[in-house]
Write a protein that holds these residues in place. Structure first.
Motif, PDB file in Angstrom:
ATOM      1  N   VAL A 195      15.814  30.166  16.829  1.00  0.00           N
ATOM      2  CA  VAL A 195      16.244  31.169  17.806  1.00  0.00           C
ATOM      3  C   VAL A 195      15.303  32.373  17.814  1.00  0.00           C
ATOM      4  O   VAL A 195      14.903  32.852  18.880  1.00  0.00           O
ATOM      5  CB  VAL A 195      17.687  31.631  17.506  1.00  0.00           C
ATOM      6  N   LEU A 196      14.953  32.871  16.641  1.00  0.00           N
ATOM      7  CA  LEU A 196      14.088  34.046  16.536  1.00  0.00           C
ATOM      8  C   LEU A 196      12.634  33.622  16.350  1.00  0.00           C
ATOM      9  O   LEU A 196      12.342  32.676  15.605  1.00  0.00           O
ATOM     10  CB  LEU A 196      14.497  34.922  15.346  1.00  0.00           C
ATOM     11  N   ASP A 197      11.764  34.341  16.994  1.00  0.00           N
ATOM     12  CA  ASP A 197      10.330  34.115  16.815  1.00  0.00           C
ATOM     13  C   ASP A 197       9.878  34.800  15.530  1.00  0.00           C
ATOM     14  O   ASP A 197      10.075  36.005  15.360  1.00  0.00           O
ATOM     15  CB  ASP A 197       9.563  34.697  18.012  1.00  0.00           C
ATOM     16  N   ARG A 202      23.487  28.496  11.080  1.00  0.00           N
ATOM     17  CA  ARG A 202      22.627  28.584  12.261  1.00  0.00           C
ATOM     18  C   ARG A 202      23.170  29.622  13.254  1.00  0.00           C
ATOM     19  O   ARG A 202      24.382  29.784  13.405  1.00  0.00           O
ATOM     20  CB  ARG A 202      22.530  27.225  12.945  1.00  0.00           C
ATOM     21  N   HIS A 203      22.261  30.311  13.946  1.00  0.00           N
ATOM     22  CA  HIS A 203      22.627  31.375  14.874  1.00  0.00           C
ATOM     23  C   HIS A 203      23.647  30.923  15.923  1.00  0.00           C
ATOM     24  O   HIS A 203      24.704  31.558  16.081  1.00  0.00           O
ATOM     25  CB  HIS A 203      21.354  31.922  15.529  1.00  0.00           C
ATOM     26  N   PRO A 204      23.402  29.841  16.673  1.00  0.00           N
ATOM     27  CA  PRO A 204      24.386  29.457  17.701  1.00  0.00           C
ATOM     28  C   PRO A 204      25.727  29.047  17.117  1.00  0.00           C
ATOM     29  O   PRO A 204      26.770  29.242  17.750  1.00  0.00           O
ATOM     30  CB  PRO A 204      23.710  28.293  18.433  1.00  0.00           C
ATOM     31  N   ASP A 205      25.723  28.497  15.914  1.00  0.00           N
ATOM     32  CA  ASP A 205      26.975  28.054  15.302  1.00  0.00           C
ATOM     33  C   ASP A 205      27.795  29.244  14.810  1.00  0.00           C
ATOM     34  O   ASP A 205      29.035  29.246  14.897  1.00  0.00           O
ATOM     35  CB  ASP A 205      26.695  27.097  14.149  1.00  0.00           C
ATOM     36  N   VAL A 206      27.109  30.265  14.285  1.00  0.00           N
ATOM     37  CA  VAL A 206      27.802  31.490  13.892  1.00  0.00           C
ATOM     38  C   VAL A 206      28.444  32.130  15.119  1.00  0.00           C
ATOM     39  O   VAL A 206      29.615  32.542  15.091  1.00  0.00           O
ATOM     40  CB  VAL A 206      26.833  32.469  13.199  1.00  0.00           C
TER      41      VAL A 206
END
Length: 429
Positions: free
Chosen positions: A347-349, A57-61
């Motif tokens: 996170v991304l649209d 996941r983006h925030p976890d990376v």
């Protein structure tokens, strides 16, 4: 694989049969990485395997890459320093080498260089394209006849290392990067070849540094090496010409294969999307500003570093307070998946859509955090300009029906990509 196919197959393998689980994981990464990552994000976003813990996941990376005191480069750092034969910023965390030399590198690879580096790139790229097209054949190899040569010439001119042959630079850096970045089984022959290549490139650079130094600090053109030779640091930093050489070798090793690959894969990702290619061609004719956005969006679909490994030094909770909260044990290898994070639906649209101009935080092609690309200011103009110069030649395009035919020739890096050699006048833009 359909949704849950991978995880169902993986879980069906006995937990103590690590070789089969790893084999399935590697096959799935090759056959359908995007589908695998989508499944993991949806159902097992922090996924523990025998080769490491995948963080998708983006925030976890971003969390992993924002905590270098816990998640270190200890997975590949020692190997990289074996290959380079010296300490280097990418191989270290902390104040002893990393932050000191990162600050030094930022002074040497200065943001204000970007305009002249773009001009340099355009000039060199046009010359190399003319050479490739002038061969008289109906097609040429975008990797061998253009991208590797243009990328090498730009780096050597910008850094001040003119005199090293492009082929030797490309060959050395390929063997070096293969050894430290894409040798998961730690093949001793690949490692030894990388160490040998590191010595070869070191000696070539050291000779040029000595030659320039003998002419005095102000000798030669205003390039990065000249800047290094004119810079005086406090004696306690022990920054002699050997450190200058080590840094230059590190910059080349971190750059050459990546710039070559990005040039080719960006064009490939545009070519497989005809509408995006037409739009990118129009943007290229208008100038760099709009065109750059198309290149970086293309690279989001094919990043040159899809996964970056870290070593977890102590137990750490990732994604605390969320349903995916996970304790990562000390001594775990953590695999921060850029190629997954850049498609995180939360996170991304519409991440599967090709949309130039996404927020910069959504594009992790040049990394993130303490080890974000040190040469990012130069890279942000070199890579898109190398692609743009091709887009400005309407006749130079991948062969119809073969837009995806990127040939790695048994290596981790693209080696061949055939394009038509249309003979069209170069616009002056």
């Amino acid at each position: 694989m359909a949704v849950m196919d991978f995880l169902a197959a993986y879980d069906a393998i006995p937990e103590d049969d690590a070789p089969q689980r790893v084999a399935l994981l590697r096959r799935s990464m090759v056959a359908g990485r995007a589908a695998l990552f989508a499944e993991l994000r949806a159902h097992r976003p922090v996924f523990s395997t025998p080769v490491g813990v995948f963080v998708t996941r983006h925030p976890d990376v971003l969390e992993v890459l924002s905590a270098p005191e816990t998640f270190t480069v200890g997975v590949f750092g020692p190997t990289l320093e074996d290959v380079l034969g010296a300490p280097f910023v990418l191989a270290r965390d902390g104040a002893d080498v990393h932050w000191r030399e990162r600050g030094y590198g930022q002074l040497m690879l200065a943001p204000e260089d970007a305009p002249r580096v773009r001009e340099l790139t355009a000039r060199i790229a046009d010359t190399v394209l003319d050479e490739a097209i002038g061969g008289g054949a109906d097609t040429f190899d975008l990797v061998q006849d253009y991208a590797r040569l243009a990328a090498a010439r730009v780096a050597l001119a910008y850094l001040g290392l003119t005199g090293i042959e492009e082929e030797r630079l490309h060959s050395c850096t390929r063997r070096m990067q293969w050894a430290f970045a894409v040798n998961p089984d730690r093949d001793p022959e690949i490692h030894a070849a990388g160490v040998d290549a590191g010595r070869e490139l070191h000696d070539l650079v050291a000779e040029l540094v000595d030659r320039r130094r003998s002419g005095g600090p102000a000798a030669g053109p205003d390039d990065v090496l000249g800047r290094m030779l004119r810079t005086r640091l406090p004696a306690e930093y022990d920054f002699d010409d050997e450190r200058v050489t080590a840094n230059l070798v590190g910059y080349l090793t971190s750059y050459q294969q990546n710039a070559t690959q990005c040039t080719v894969t960006a064009l490939k990702e545009l070519a497989v999307r005809p509408e995006a290619l037409v739009e990118a061609e129009r943007a290229a004719a208008e100038g760099p500003a709009r065109c750059d956005a198309y290149v970086w969006e293309a690279l989001r679909f094919h990043p040159f570093v899809p996964i970056t490994p870290r070593l977890c030094l102590r137990d750490r909770v990732v994604a605390a307070g969320t349903p995916r909260q996970t304790v990562i044990p000390a001594k775990s290898v953590v695999l921060a998946c850029f190629a997954s994070a850049m498609f995180d639906e939360e996170v991304l649209d519409a991440p599967a859509e090709f949309r130039p101009g996404r927020p910069p935080a959504h594009n992790l092609v040049l990394g993130y955090g303490a080890h974000e690309c040190l040469g990012r200011y130069a890279a942000r103009v070199i890579v898109p300009e190398l692609v743009r110069r091709v887009l400005l030649r309407p006749g130079v395009r991948p062969l119809p029906g073969a837009e995806r035919a990127l040939d790695y020739a048994g290596t981790p890096f693209p080696q061949h990509y055939a394009v038509r050699s249309g003979r069209v006048a170069v616009p002056t833009a």
